[in-house]
Design an enzyme around this catalytic site. Sequence first.
Site, mmCIF file in Angstrom:
data_model
loop_
_atom_site.group_PDB
_atom_site.id
_atom_site.type_symbol
_atom_site.label_atom_id
_atom_site.label_comp_id
_atom_site.label_asym_id
_atom_site.label_seq_id
_atom_site.Cartn_x
_atom_site.Cartn_y
_atom_site.Cartn_z
ATOM 1 N N HIS A 157 3.676 -2.381 3.046
ATOM 2 C CA HIS A 157 3.707 -1.021 2.514
ATOM 3 C C HIS A 157 4.988 -0.775 1.721
ATOM 4 C CE1 HIS A 157 0.789 -0.775 5.817
ATOM 5 N NE2 HIS A 157 0.241 0.211 5.123
ATOM 6 N N ASP A 191 0.816 -1.211 0.000
ATOM 7 C CA ASP A 191 0.000 0.000 0.000
ATOM 8 C C ASP A 191 0.854 1.267 0.000
ATOM 9 O OD1 ASP A 191 -2.068 -1.789 0.294
ATOM 10 O OD2 ASP A 191 -2.926 -0.833 2.071
#
Length: 215
Positions: free
Chosen positions: A175, A30
């Site tokens: 991430h 992400d």
Amino acid sequence: MFAAADAAHDAYSVVRRLSATSRAIYLTFDDGPDPHWTPRLLDVLARYQARATFFVVGQYAQSNGPLLRRVHGAGHAIGNHAWSHRHPWLLGPVGAHQEIRNGADAVAQTLGRQPDWFRPPHGRLSPWLVAAARAEQQRIALWSVSAKDWGPFGSPDRIVRRLAAVRAGDIVLMHDGARLENRPASTLRALPALLERLQRDGIAPASLPDATLAT
């Protein structure tokens, strides 16, 4: 305000995990694309012939078009992580729709097609966000396992331990964007150990499938 939103809206195909029958897991990243960290993660994934899904923030996708094309060209799926990463609980119906639509449009302007999958910032849902995802024909993907690669406890060793129990069918949250308290440097250091373990266990890291076929 939306404390019950996650449970109330599972009826609209909110996916947290997929079938284990394919012997695959689904790594997701992400908050990118990040010009510093995303290429380094792509290199590690390529070394292990692993596929993943990158949930990109629209404004970063728009300003990093060549990098987004590199991610897609390497065989990874691209998902929508909203236009500006605003917290869903701070958005009304118009704002929620704009965040989803503009995020998807930023991807489409670079890749020529809109993403099938949407992941809400912070993993939070609201009635308006779910309605907007439905209107834009995007299926919502959350996760079953989080690396928790942020904040003071996001060290590489802790990430490796958290991911030790990952099994076929899991959707794993990580991430590649260095925003807020994310620690992509730790993710980068922890990723090879995870990929090596998956290889030994015969589990293939794959990108999320066609949203209309996922179960």
